[in-house]
Design a protein around this motif. Structure first.
Motif, mmCIF file in Angstrom:
data_model
loop_
_atom_site.group_PDB
_atom_site.id
_atom_site.type_symbol
_atom_site.label_atom_id
_atom_site.label_comp_id
_atom_site.label_asym_id
_atom_site.label_seq_id
_atom_site.Cartn_x
_atom_site.Cartn_y
_atom_site.Cartn_z
ATOM 1 N N LEU A 61 3.849 -8.491 -5.601
ATOM 2 C CA LEU A 61 2.763 -7.097 -6.269
ATOM 3 C C LEU A 61 3.356 -5.805 -5.627
ATOM 4 N N THR A 62 4.376 -5.723 -4.966
ATOM 5 C CA THR A 62 5.362 -4.339 -4.770
ATOM 6 C C THR A 62 6.128 -4.360 -6.354
ATOM 7 N N PRO A 103 0.540 -1.416 0.280
ATOM 8 C CA PRO A 103 0.011 0.157 -0.264
ATOM 9 C C PRO A 103 0.978 1.209 -0.001
ATOM 10 N N LEU A 104 2.088 0.976 -0.093
ATOM 11 C CA LEU A 104 3.228 2.137 -0.041
ATOM 12 C C LEU A 104 3.176 2.805 -0.496
ATOM 13 N N PHE A 105 2.746 2.088 -2.388
ATOM 14 C CA PHE A 105 3.200 3.261 -3.108
ATOM 15 C C PHE A 105 1.813 3.279 -4.264
ATOM 16 N N LEU A 142 4.519 8.574 -9.766
ATOM 17 C CA LEU A 142 5.587 8.824 -9.905
ATOM 18 C C LEU A 142 6.628 8.278 -10.702
ATOM 19 N N LEU A 143 7.136 9.117 -10.844
ATOM 20 C CA LEU A 143 8.555 8.212 -12.180
ATOM 21 C C LEU A 143 10.277 8.217 -11.490
ATOM 22 N N HIS A 144 10.302 8.956 -10.726
ATOM 23 C CA HIS A 144 11.681 8.289 -10.027
ATOM 24 C C HIS A 144 11.570 7.354 -8.554
#
Length: 366
Positions: A162-163, A138-140, A146-148
């Motif tokens: 999953l990450t 869930p962090l992302f 987000l690109l970098h």
């Protein structure tokens, strides 16, 4: 720059000069407050600044609420080299315009799953030189733009499937310098790195694989039972699922084959019992059929059969039996003849036949 913008920047510079703050402010709205031993961001800074450098300070991160609640217009924020250690939920939630966040060298060991909540416009996230051991899925999720992503030199030993799937949407990801354990669990990351053609990522353990590029390892070197090849259009999640099903069965549970074994044994026992019952039924039916046969009536050589007695009674009668029941008389006559022939053939002994033949010859000669 438009005249209105020039006037605004000049106003900021004038206000800054009057206030005599320790931070410096340039004409583009960037405030430099690095190495000032600050515990909090100066509240006297203009609210409409777009960049803020708070690196090399001693900032205290609140457990509740936001870190920089007075600067909603920030596009760039540098918090590197502060002992933050833990980022609590929604600590940056008011910075909705933020596009760059530098959290390098902050000794971060834990990131709450909602730490980046509200950063829907963040494009660059720098987390290098920290102590992160794992990345939760869930962090992302809030980081849609987000690109970098820089995760170099942390304590990551593996990354779950999953990450990796979420990081697939990030064009540039740096993972070098983590103590990767190159066992069979690293296989999803290996396939992900090959697919992304990312920078060189090396193993730290086991010792025989230390320093080797993860993408060059074979399955047997990583401890997997057999190598697997997947087509290019297969996602890392599907590859990991297939790998776990074939090479990493769950320990201590004996797999899932025992229900099939129990079912096979029950079916075999049931079929055996059914065959035994069928065989037993056939045997009972055969025995029952054999007991239904009646023994034939035994004829006595002294008294004669009832049929013979009947025929004798018919013969002794004065023709009443023939006229009243001709069928019975004909049948009895037939049986009588058969009985006479049977007696002649079987009961007249040769010693009895000789006197009769001599007597006949004597009569013929006379």
């Amino acid at each position: 720059m438009a005249p209105a913008g020039l006037l605004a920047v000049c106003g900021l510079l004038c206000a800054w000069a009057v206030a005599e703050q320790p931070c410096s402010l340039d004409h583009q709205g960037w405030a430099d407050c690095s190495e000032k031993s600050l515990l909090h961001a100066p509240s006297s800074l203009p609210r409409n600044i777009t960049g803020l450098d708070l690196s090399f300070n001693s900032l205290v991160v609140p457990q509740r609420g936001t870190l920089l609640m007075h600067f909603p217009s920030l596009h760039s924020l540098n918090l590197s080299s502060n002992a933050l250690r833990t980022l609590h939920p929604a600590v940056f939630s008011n910075l909705r315009e933020l596009s760059l966040l530098d959290l390098s060298s902050c000794s971060i060991t834990y990131l709450h799953t909602d730490a980046f909540k509200g950063l829907k416009n963040l494009q660059t996230l720098l987390l290098r030189n920290n102590s992160l051991q794992e990345l939760e899925v869930p962090l992302f999720l809030p980081l849609r733009s987000l690109l970098h992503l820089d995760l170099q030199n942390n304590a990551l030993m593996s990354v779950d499937t999953l990450t990796l799937q979420l990081m697939e949407a990030i064009p540039w990801v740096k993972l070098y310098g983590n103590p990767w354990v190159c066992d069979c669990a690293i296989y999803p990351l290996q396939q992900w790195l090959k697919h992304r053609q990312a920078m060189r990522v090396t193993c730290v353990s086991p010792s025989e694989l230390q320093g080797q590029d993860i993408t060059t390892l074979d399955s047997w070197e990583m401890g997997c039972q057999k190598s697997q090849r997947f087509p290019r259009d297969v996602s890392p999640a599907q590859q990991t699922t297939a790998t776990n099903n074939t090479t990493a069965p769950p320990l201590g549970k004996g797999g899932r084959s025992w229900p099939y074994l129990v079912g096979f044994l029950v079916a075999a026992i049931s079929i055996s019992i059914l065959v035994a019952l069928v065989a037993k039924c056939k045997l009972c039916h055969k025995n029952f059929a054999s007991y239904r046969h009646r023994p034939l009536p035994e004829t006595s050589s002294i008294g004669g059969s009832p049929l013979e007695e009947g025929t004798g009674w018919d013969r002794g009668s004065s023709g009443w039996g023939d006229s009243e029941n001709p069928h019975i008389s004909s049948v009895t006559g037939l049986h009588a003849e058969d009985d006479d022939g049977f007696i002649e053939d079987n009961y007249i002994q040769p010693s009895e036949q000789l006197p009769e033949e001599e007597e006949r010859e004597s009569h013929i000669s006379i």
